[in-house]
Design a protein around this motif. Structure first.
Motif, PDB file in Angstrom:
ATOM      1  N   GLU B 156       0.837  -1.197   0.000  1.00 13.55           N
ATOM      2  CA  GLU B 156       0.000   0.000   0.000  1.00 13.55           C
ATOM      3  C   GLU B 156       0.879   1.256   0.000  1.00 13.55           C
ATOM      4  O   GLU B 156       0.572   2.240  -0.680  1.00 13.55           O
ATOM      5  N   GLU B 157       1.965   1.186   0.735  1.00  9.23           N
ATOM      6  CA  GLU B 157       2.881   2.332   0.776  1.00  9.23           C
ATOM      7  C   GLU B 157       3.483   2.574  -0.611  1.00  9.23           C
ATOM      8  O   GLU B 157       3.657   3.704  -1.052  1.00  9.23           O
ATOM      9  N   LEU B 158       3.744   1.486  -1.305  1.00  7.19           N
ATOM     10  CA  LEU B 158       4.378   1.589  -2.612  1.00  7.19           C
ATOM     11  C   LEU B 158       3.383   1.968  -3.723  1.00  7.19           C
ATOM     12  O   LEU B 158       3.682   2.778  -4.601  1.00  7.19           O
ATOM     13  N   LEU B 159       2.190   1.392  -3.645  1.00  6.83           N
ATOM     14  CA  LEU B 159       1.236   1.554  -4.749  1.00  6.83           C
ATOM     15  C   LEU B 159       0.158   2.606  -4.479  1.00  6.83           C
ATOM     16  O   LEU B 159      -0.527   3.046  -5.398  1.00  6.83           O
ATOM     17  N   GLY B 160      -0.025   2.981  -3.232  1.00  6.20           N
ATOM     18  CA  GLY B 160      -1.091   3.922  -2.907  1.00  6.20           C
ATOM     19  C   GLY B 160      -2.400   3.189  -2.704  1.00  6.20           C
ATOM     20  O   GLY B 160      -2.425   1.973  -2.521  1.00  6.20           O
ATOM     21  N   SER B 161      -3.502   3.929  -2.772  1.00  7.11           N
ATOM     22  CA  SER B 161      -4.814   3.354  -2.497  1.00  7.11           C
ATOM     23  C   SER B 161      -5.128   2.199  -3.440  1.00  7.11           C
ATOM     24  O   SER B 161      -4.956   2.292  -4.649  1.00  7.11           O
ATOM     25  N   PHE B 162      -5.641   1.109  -2.857  1.00  9.22           N
ATOM     26  CA  PHE B 162      -6.010  -0.051  -3.680  1.00  9.22           C
ATOM     27  C   PHE B 162      -7.337   0.162  -4.405  1.00  9.22           C
ATOM     28  O   PHE B 162      -7.825  -0.744  -5.065  1.00  9.22           O
ATOM     29  N   GLU B 163      -7.937   1.339  -4.254  1.00  6.64           N
ATOM     30  CA  GLU B 163      -9.158   1.619  -5.033  1.00  6.64           C
ATOM     31  C   GLU B 163      -8.798   2.026  -6.454  1.00  6.64           C
ATOM     32  O   GLU B 163      -9.628   1.985  -7.348  1.00  6.64           O
ATOM     33  N   SER B 164      -7.580   2.454  -6.638  1.00  2.43           N
ATOM     34  CA  SER B 164      -7.162   2.901  -7.961  1.00  2.43           C
ATOM     35  C   SER B 164      -6.936   1.703  -8.883  1.00  2.43           C
ATOM     36  O   SER B 164      -6.285   0.729  -8.504  1.00  2.43           O
ATOM     37  N   VAL B 165      -7.486   1.791 -10.071  1.00  2.59           N
ATOM     38  CA  VAL B 165      -7.336   0.696 -11.031  1.00  2.59           C
ATOM     39  C   VAL B 165      -5.860   0.456 -11.338  1.00  2.59           C
ATOM     40  O   VAL B 165      -5.403  -0.689 -11.426  1.00  2.59           O
ATOM     41  N   GLY B 166      -5.111   1.534 -11.463  1.00  3.76           N
ATOM     42  CA  GLY B 166      -3.684   1.402 -11.769  1.00  3.76           C
ATOM     43  C   GLY B 166      -2.955   0.626 -10.681  1.00  3.76           C
ATOM     44  O   GLY B 166      -2.152  -0.271 -10.975  1.00  3.76           O
ATOM     45  N   ALA B 167      -3.258   0.938  -9.408  1.00  2.00           N
ATOM     46  CA  ALA B 167      -2.615   0.232  -8.296  1.00  2.00           C
ATOM     47  C   ALA B 167      -3.009  -1.240  -8.289  1.00  2.00           C
ATOM     48  O   ALA B 167      -2.175  -2.119  -8.071  1.00  2.00           O
ATOM     49  N   LEU B 168      -4.286  -1.504  -8.560  1.00  4.61           N
ATOM     50  CA  LEU B 168      -4.749  -2.897  -8.564  1.00  4.61           C
ATOM     51  C   LEU B 168      -4.102  -3.692  -9.689  1.00  4.61           C
ATOM     52  O   LEU B 168      -3.756  -4.863  -9.521  1.00  4.61           O
ATOM     53  N   GLN B 169      -3.935  -3.046 -10.827  1.00  7.82           N
ATOM     54  CA  GLN B 169      -3.300  -3.751 -11.947  1.00  7.82           C
ATOM     55  C   GLN B 169      -1.839  -4.068 -11.643  1.00  7.82           C
ATOM     56  O   GLN B 169      -1.339  -5.150 -11.961  1.00  7.82           O
ATOM     57  N   LEU B 170      -1.162  -3.111 -11.011  1.00  6.11           N
ATOM     58  CA  LEU B 170       0.240  -3.367 -10.629  1.00  6.11           C
ATOM     59  C   LEU B 170       0.320  -4.464  -9.570  1.00  6.11           C
ATOM     60  O   LEU B 170       1.198  -5.328  -9.608  1.00  6.11           O
ATOM     61  N   LEU B 171      -0.619  -4.420  -8.637  1.00  6.98           N
ATOM     62  CA  LEU B 171      -0.654  -5.448  -7.594  1.00  6.98           C
ATOM     63  C   LEU B 171      -0.866  -6.820  -8.226  1.00  6.98           C
ATOM     64  O   LEU B 171      -0.220  -7.804  -7.855  1.00  6.98           O
ATOM     65  N   ARG B 172      -1.748  -6.868  -9.195  1.00  8.44           N
ATOM     66  CA  ARG B 172      -2.023  -8.131  -9.879  1.00  8.44           C
ATOM     67  C   ARG B 172      -0.767  -8.653 -10.584  1.00  8.44           C
ATOM     68  O   ARG B 172      -0.434  -9.836 -10.513  1.00  8.44           O
ATOM     69  N   THR B 173      -0.072  -7.747 -11.259  1.00 13.27           N
ATOM     70  CA  THR B 173       1.165  -8.135 -11.957  1.00 13.27           C
ATOM     71  C   THR B 173       2.185  -8.691 -10.964  1.00 13.27           C
ATOM     72  O   THR B 173       2.841  -9.702 -11.219  1.00 13.27           O
ATOM     73  N   TYR B 174       2.293  -8.014  -9.826  1.00 16.11           N
ATOM     74  CA  TYR B 174       3.250  -8.428  -8.800  1.00 16.11           C
ATOM     75  C   TYR B 174       2.890  -9.821  -8.261  1.00 16.11           C
ATOM     76  O   TYR B 174       3.748 -10.712  -8.173  1.00 16.11           O
ATOM     77  N   LEU B 175       1.629 -10.013  -7.933  1.00 17.35           N
ATOM     78  CA  LEU B 175       1.199 -11.303  -7.380  1.00 17.35           C
ATOM     79  C   LEU B 175       1.345 -12.417  -8.408  1.00 17.35           C
ATOM     80  O   LEU B 175       1.747 -13.530  -8.088  1.00 17.35           O
ATOM     81  N   GLN B 176       1.028 -12.088  -9.657  1.00 18.52           N
ATOM     82  CA  GLN B 176       1.159 -13.092 -10.723  1.00 18.52           C
ATOM     83  C   GLN B 176       2.615 -13.532 -10.856  1.00 18.52           C
ATOM     84  O   GLN B 176       2.904 -14.720 -11.039  1.00 18.52           O
TER      85      GLN B 176
END
Lengths: 133, 191
Positions: B156-176
């Motif tokens: 969250e510190e790195l990506l910001g709010s998880f409501e943002s589509v951009g943050a969620l997409q990056l999170l998805r890439t990271y988890l994948q």
């Protein structure tokens, strides 16, 4: 394939930030709220959440927030999704799958056109008051 | 009834969030024959009376759905575990938190499919609420072992709010990336 490190994620974030700033954002902020209660999970809500992210990415739509909530009271048509878009009434979609998520992004979010076959509404207030009896 | 093992994880995780936990720890450990899940929170916990009733599908604390009279998450899980001779345990103390453990034998013909670990972790990390979440995920196949840890606060510190589509997409890439690398063990074994 090596695991991405946090440092690599940071760099990717910075690269993406640059791309986002270059895009023409229309200034309309929409919200997509995915019902993620027990009923939603059982019906495949996580797949739907994933599908929205992929479709929004595919269409380079950034001015939308995607959040999760609990059960919306429409367990019989899960997975359910509420979409809030400026200039349109709040809409709850039911029986949403990846194909419907794609239609919601392309029609509702991008063209302000409802995906009529999947529009449902919350139970009326009197039903909620009586506890569904 | 839930379709996948990951669905059970999502459900029990949400119980932890709804217990007002400030900290949640999730361990997912998989090997050739078994997968086990441990969800531990420091939330409000349960009294002995509630603990004895959580297996009853017609019992709910009414927090999630004030008017509803069923609570299906744990009963669904127990039913699925019993069907495949897996394991389930629940420990809870009022004011201390709750620990739920369950495991499934992967080679049982009726064992539910895994489901998408990436989608599940994505929805868990971005689930609304102010809580710390640490996920440990490991895979052991033959003598090969690999694992990764995901810390919600760091992301969250790195990506910001998880409501943002951009943050969620990056999170998805990271988890994948984490999950793909982990599963490469299987490829190394088969070649």
């Amino acid at each position: 394939m090596a695991k991405m490190t946090l440092e690599e994620l940071r760099k990717l974030r910075d690269t993406k930030k640059g791309e986002i700033q270059k895009r023409d954002i229309a200034g309309k902020d929409s919200q997509i709220i995915v019902g993620m209660g027990t009923c939603g999970i059982a019906a495949g809500a996580k797949v739907v959440l994933d599908a929205f992210l992929q479709e929004l990415d595919a269409h380079k739509v950034e001015n939308v927030s995607v959040t999760q909530t609990g059960c919306m009271g429409l367990c019989y048509v899960e997975p359910t999704v509420e979409v809030l878009t400026p200039g349109m009434p709040p809409v709850i979609y039911g029986k949403v799958d990846a194909a419907v998520a794609k239609a919601i992004v392309e029609d509702h979010i991008m063209r302000n056109k409802m995906v009529s076959d999947h529009v449902f509404d919350r139970p009326s207030a009197d039903i909620l008051k009586d506890g569904g009896k | 009834m839930h379709a996948s093992l990951c669905d059970f994880l999502s459900d029990i995780f949400q119980n932890a969030v709804e217990s007002n936990a400030g900290s949640i720890r999730v361990n997912i450990e998989e090997n050739d024959t078994q997968i086990s899940f441990l969800i531990e929170d420091n939330g409000k916990g349960m009294s002995e009376e509630v603990r004895t009733r959580v297996t009853d599908p017609f019992y709910t604390d009414g927090v999630k759905h004030a008017k509803r009279k069923v609570g299906l998450g744990i009963p669904f899980l127990i039913q699925a575990v019993e069907a495949v001779e897996g394991a389930f345990s629940l420990e809870s103390e009022v004011g201390q938190g709750t620990k739920v453990f369950f495991s499934f034998p992967l080679n049982h013909i009726d064992c539910p499919p895994m489901g998408s670990m990436v989608s599940t972790l994505l929805s868990m990390i971005s689930f609304p609420g102010a809580y710390d979440l640490l996920v440990y995920r490991s895979l052991t196949v033959a003598d090969k072992h690999d694992s990764y840890e995901v810390n919600r606060a760091e992301l969250e510190e790195l990506l910001g709010s998880f409501e943002s589509v951009g943050a969620l997409q990056l999170l998805r890439t990271y988890l994948q990336s984490q999950e793909t690398a982990l599963n490469e063990i299987r490829n190394r074994i088969s070649h």
